[in-house]
Design a protein around this motif. Structure first.
Motif, short mmCIF file in Angstrom:
data_model
loop_
_atom_site.label_atom_id
_atom_site.label_comp_id
_atom_site.label_asym_id
_atom_site.label_seq_id
_atom_site.Cartn_x
_atom_site.Cartn_y
_atom_site.Cartn_z
N LEU A 183 0.87 -1.17 0.00
CA LEU A 183 0.00 0.00 0.00
C LEU A 183 0.90 1.22 0.00
N VAL A 222 1.05 5.17 0.05
CA VAL A 222 0.23 6.33 0.41
C VAL A 222 1.07 7.60 0.31
N GLY A 223 0.39 8.72 0.16
CA GLY A 223 1.09 10.00 0.11
C GLY A 223 0.15 11.10 -0.35
N GLU A 224 0.67 12.30 -0.33
CA GLU A 224 -0.11 13.46 -0.74
C GLU A 224 -0.48 13.37 -2.21
N THR A 225 -1.54 14.05 -2.59
CA THR A 225 -1.95 14.15 -3.98
C THR A 225 -0.85 14.83 -4.79
N LYS A 245 2.68 8.92 -7.15
CA LYS A 245 2.47 7.51 -6.80
C LYS A 245 1.95 6.72 -8.00
N ASP A 279 -5.89 2.11 -7.91
CA ASP A 279 -5.68 3.53 -7.75
C ASP A 279 -6.92 4.17 -7.12
N ASP A 280 -6.69 5.22 -6.37
CA ASP A 280 -7.77 5.95 -5.69
C ASP A 280 -8.61 5.02 -4.81
N ASN A 327 -9.31 5.12 -1.80
CA ASN A 327 -10.16 5.78 -0.81
C ASN A 327 -11.47 6.29 -1.39
#
Length: 166
Positions: free
Chosen positions: A65, A67-70, A74, A142-143, A145
Motif C-alpha cells: 500500500l 500512500v502520500g499526498e496528492t 504515486k 488507484d484511488d 479511498n
C-alpha cells in the motif's frame, strides 16, 4: 529528496555491499528527443526510492500500500514500473508478472470490482481462478479511498479486495 546524512537519503546495496545514494541506483537521466514534453518524467530521489521499494516488495510477493499526498507521483511510479518502464539497477519488472490496473471512483461497487477481477482471471478448476499458467498478477488499485461508505461505514469494493487477500 533529503539532505545528505539522513538515513532516508541512501540505501544499502547488498550486491555491492555498500551504502549509496538513491540516485546512484540507476543510470543518469537522459532526455530522449523521441518523446513529447508531456511524457517527460524526471526521476527524483523520492521516485527512485519508491520504485526500489515497490520492486523489492513485488519481487517477494508482498501486498503493498503506497500512500502520500496528492500529486506526488504515486500513480505514475507504479504504472511505469508495472509497464516495465521503471527500472531498478537497470532491470524492470519480472516477465512472469502480469499487471492489472483498477481505478476506484465514488460510484465503484463491490459487484463492479468483483466482475472486473473475475473477467481477468482464468478458471483453473471448479471455484478456483487465477492468472494464466506460469504468471502472477500485480494488481494496482488507484484511488482506493474513493468508494462511498455505506451506512455502517464500510466500503464494499475495498472489502472485496480484503477478502481476496485473506
Amino acid at each position: 529528496g533529503g539532505a545528505a546524512g539522513y538515513c532516508y537519503s541512501c540505501c544499502f546495496d547488498v550486491e555491492e555491499f555498500r551504502w549509496m545514494a538513491w540516485m546512484d541506483l540507476n543510470a543518469p537521466f537522459e532526455l530522449s528527443g523521441k518523446i513529447t514534453f508531456s511524457e517527460v518524467v524526471v526521476p527524483t530521489t523520492d521516485s527512485v526510492r519508491n520504485t526500489y521499494l515497490l520492486d523489492l516488495l513485488v519481487a517477494n510477493n508482498k501486498h503493498t500500500l503506497m500512500v502520500g499526498e496528492t500529486g506526488t507521483g504515486k500513480t505514475m511510479n507504479i504504472s511505469q514500473y508495472l509497464q516495465g518502464q521503471g527500472k531498478v539497477k537497470g532491470r524492470g519488472i519480472d516477465s512472469s508478472i502480469v499487471a492489472l490496473s483498477v481505478t476506484f471512483s465514488a460510484t465503484a461497487s463491490a459487484n463492479m470490482t468483483q466482475d472486473l477481477l473475475d473477467s481477468k482471471f482464468d478458471k483453473r478448476k471448479r471455484g478456483v481462478f487465477g492468472p494464466p499458467a506460469g504468471k502472477r498478477y500485480a494488481i494496482h488499485v488507484d484511488d482506493m479511498n474513493m468508494p462511498l461508505r455505506e451506512e455502517y461505514g464500510a466500503q464494499p469494493p475495498i472489502e472485496i479486495l480484503r477478502q481476496w487477500f485473506d
